[in-house]
Design an enzyme around this catalytic site. Structure first.
Site, short mmCIF file in Angstrom:
data_model
loop_
_atom_site.label_atom_id
_atom_site.label_comp_id
_atom_site.label_asym_id
_atom_site.label_seq_id
_atom_site.Cartn_x
_atom_site.Cartn_y
_atom_site.Cartn_z
CB CYS A 143 5.43 4.60 4.37
SG CYS A 143 5.92 6.22 3.71
CE LYS A 179 -0.29 -0.55 0.00
NZ LYS A 179 0.64 0.48 -0.44
N GLY A 182 0.56 -3.16 -6.54
CA GLY A 182 1.84 -2.85 -7.18
C GLY A 182 1.84 -3.03 -8.68
CD GLU A 183 4.93 -1.01 -12.35
OE1 GLU A 183 5.12 -0.39 -13.41
OE2 GLU A 183 5.19 -0.52 -11.22
#
Length: 344
Positions: free
Chosen positions: A98, A139, A203-204
């Site tokens: 985070c 994560k 991601g992306e």
């Protein structure tokens, strides 16, 4: 390819998990984080964030949900993981990714990536605290200010006995600015010893082509998607070869369902904001969502929203057992402000 729905604090809660998993294509969800400080939380603290624990740990569409814990004290995290294990979750996930400033300031999330040894102790303590059959996953990002610690963190997580590691291919300093550095996930995978720990790329990923390219670059057979699925709920189906995804007419009952869920879980004054928050994402995929957003953006009156839905959105199809879904009976809870929605 295995597809995981990412946690997004302030947006992707049980309400939206329920709706998105009905759209199809998702194999598993990870919940928003449950913050662990110096307290052994009561069971209701876990079921409040992950009410699916009262429904066999699955969304009403049958998709497993893995609760996520966030904190920095190995012993306290282990104690809470053990209590969580008593609720029969589909594993325990640990948050080392985070990027939110308030979270990092209290020694949670991505700030811990500067301390690989501590990360290893946390994962190890949780692994020992829960039954062997219960998966423990983590994560992480590539690092906090730089990506030079990515390999050390991944090695620490693997050595501590994690079953799965999701790597968001950016540092905290990168935030969410493109690109995602998928090649670094491949480099991290190369240094990991042979073993059972699965690496998941994140991601992306907004399109089928990006999902395929991410898989090719990283070598991962599993991907995690957050904003891409919130923006395009049909992306999971499209990745699986159902090119049509979810057309707008099929989205309208889901939008209606989302509103009904929001009305049962969110204070009245925040309800319109929650619907507009999701429409703001959807308009990137659907021109019709842009029209809806323009028609509703200036209104905070739930009555106006309900009138618009009654005119445009059919009633959703009900799933077996839905009338007794536990979160429908909960007291309304405050909504998180839209501006703090972050993928964790």
């Amino acid at each position: 390819m295995t597809l995981l729905l990412a946690p997004m604090e302030g947006l992707l809660d049980a309400t939206l998990r329920d709706v998105l998993t009905r759209a199809g294509g998702v194999d598993r969800c990870v919940s928003e984080f449950i913050r662990i400080t110096n307290t052994l939380l009561p069971e209701r603290a876990f079921t409040r964030v992950v009410p699916e624990l009262l429904h066999g740990g699955r969304t009403l569409a049958g998709v497993p949900v893995r609760p996520q814990l966030l904190g920095s004290d190995p012993s306290c995290l282990a104690d809470n993981a053990a209590r969580l294990a008593g609720l029969s979750p589909f594993g325990v996930d640990l948050n080392f990714g985070c990027p939110a400033k308030t979270v990092n300031a209290s020694r949670g999330g991505a700030v811990l990536l500067d301390e690989p040894e501590l990360i290893g102790r946390i994962v190890g303590a949780v692994r020992r605290a829960v039954p062997a059959h219960l998966p423990v996953s983590a994560k992480m990002r590539l690092g906090f200010q730089h990506d030079g610690v990515a390999e050390d963190c991944a090695l620490a997580i693997a050595a501590a006995g994690a079953d799965e590691l999701v790597i968001h291919a950016r540092t905290k300093a990168h935030g969410y600015k493109p690109p995602a550095y998928w090649e670094r996930i491949a480099e991290v995978r190369q240094v990991l010893p042979p073993g059972p720990m699965r690496v998941v790329a994140n991601g992306e990923i907004w399109t089928v082509e990006q999902a395929q390219r991410c898989r090719a670059v990283t070598g991962c057979d599993a991907i995690m998607i957050g904003r891409g699925l919130v923006t395009n709920p049909g992306l999971g189906l499209a990745i699986r070869g159902q090119a049509g995804g979810v057309p707008w007419p099929d989205m309208l009952p889901l939008l209606n369902l989302f509103w009904q869920r929001v009305c049962r879980r969110v204070e009245r004054r925040h309800r319109a904001g929650r619907l507009k928050q999701w429409l703001n994402y959807l308009r990137k995929t659907y021109p019709e969502a842009q029209v809806a957003f323009d028609q509703l953006r200036v209104s905070n009156d739930p009555t106006h929203i309900e009138a618009w839905l009654a005119l445009h959105a059919p009633q959703p199809h009900r799933l077996p057992g839905e009338a007794h879904a536990p979160w429908l009976a909960e007291k309304p809870i405050p909504a998180a402000p839209a501006e703090i929605a972050v993928a964790c």
